[in-house]
Design a protein around this motif. Sequence first.
Motif: not given
Length: 635
Positions: A157, A99-100, A123, A153, A161, A96-97, A126, A313
């Motif tokens: 998520n 992707v951010w 953000g 996920e 997000g 997640g981080p 995510i 991704r």
Amino acid sequence: MHDTVLVVTLIGILGIGAQWIAWRTNMPAIVLMAIAGLIVGPFLGILKPEETFGEFYRPIISLAVAVILFEGGLQLKFSELRGLSRGIGQLLLIGGPLVWIFGSIAGYYVAGLDWPTAILFAGIMIVTGPTVIIPLLRQAKLSTRPSAILKWEGIVNDPVGALAAVITFEYVITRNMASLTSFEVFGSLIFGSILCVAWGIIVGRGLAEAFRRGWVPEYLKAPILLTAVLLAFSVSNLLQEEGGLIAVTVMGITMANSKLPSINQIRHFKETIAILFVAGVFVLLTANLTLETLAMIDLRIMGFVAVMLFVVRPAAVMLSTMRTELSLQERLLVSWIAPRGIVAVAVSGLFAASMTPENGFENGHLMVPLAFAMVFATVILHGFTITPLGKFLGLASDAPPGVLIVGASPWAVALAKRIKELGCPVLITDPSFRRLREARQKGIDTFYGEILSEVTEHHIEFVRYGYLLALSGNEAHNALVCTDLAPEMSRNSTYQLSAKGRDDSRQSVSYALQGRSFLSEKTGLEDLLRRHWAGWAFQFTRLSEEFTPAKYRERLPEEAMIVMVERKGGLVFQTSEAPIELQVGDRVLAYVPPETGPLQKPSKKKDEKAAGEGTSEDVKEIERRKSEAIDKLKS
């Protein structure tokens, strides 16, 4: 259109109609809902939701998203993490981080956004919406492990997000106001998020305890649960902006793992409500777009979407899942499948109105077109590729829908053997290891255990099976199995056998609790077993233009039974509610007496299958049954 009742009716018709068409055509439902919203919204101008609902437009969407996330949380059981906890944990905590971070860089350098807008939008990206993931998983019929990864996920998520977007938004606004330091802003947000998590756990456990102790009657459980979701959402939003999304997700997960006796009924009710909300919200959001907003989607935005799909991704997933229990095939599938859904669009729309240059966001007006570009691209690409990619990687079965048989009687084993000859997966389950012996000897897949056990889903790939035959000697157990598995396998595909062929209203289970009556209401297991030991056998026959259904029925003995047919659309089983209408091209499986010969005489051609479809094998089977019956009579 300003008649509110008419608008709500139209939204319902469009949303549910799109989902029905998607079910019939096996297309991604969210694509059809989006197309429907665009047609009646920006293209024809029939529907203008924000004008119709006014100040209630955004609260309606927020509450609907809350219910959708709670329903998603209800599907998350910690038992699903068996053997996957490290992979899913790293995907959530590290992926997640990443992707951010990567998305923020792509937003600034590719889409041309200012840093605050790029960070906020990244953000939101995510999320991998459960409103899209779960229908796609049903469509693709992935195996248990990748399905669990994508489901966890997607659901976890979504609030994460939204929280990332809140953190960015609050930080930028606060810095512009110069009233708080960065440490104070982050401290406040983290503390508020902890309170929201705690509140979700408290409400979930409190409600679970009330249900478990019998403090709430059955008919009030669903209404009280829905009210509690709205309470958890609204109170958490007071503690932390958009914190309600976190609270309702945690509340759902808490209740899903509380071992409630009525959790399945609650889950099914909430799923129905969530489907209605998904249909309504997505039509609302797409219909609220304008042609000007759609015109903002230019080459830079499309380039950003491409980078997010093909670079950000995959890089985030492959890096975050290194040295985990996930196989390379699972990592490749997860790195590609990340459709964005309603939460991404809804949160973008909620923030876009306040993201003005005065508040520190130079490109806030691009949030909505960016969000819709991501949603459309990911839903279309991932929706149409998840099934072939899953099959290519060996994570989805490319075999035809199989048959799950409950009860290992000799008759059921004989039926399973013939179905297996069609190339369909067949699995027989029974809590008796001894009764499964004959099935094992004949090479049929078996599961030793109770089909209704909670651990069964970790041992059986239910997605491989499209038909359920409950053939045990206990009619009540057959009915319970059909009732429990019908929501997963479709009630039209669940069949059960009467225990003794009774239709007595006192001794039979209510028809409302049963699956479809297999063969007939008066054909019971005892009767079938008597015929089995008397030498009856199964016989396949192919119908053609020469050997028509009428000729077949003329030659079929009066006491024989048509069990099922194989045709282009799959398998069709005989039921009392809908007797089979034979068609040219059908391959018919009948249960015939021992003295019955081939119903269709073999052709003189070398290829016997073209005329008789294995009739010589059927004759051998019948002769074997005769011998067995004679030996038993002698003994």
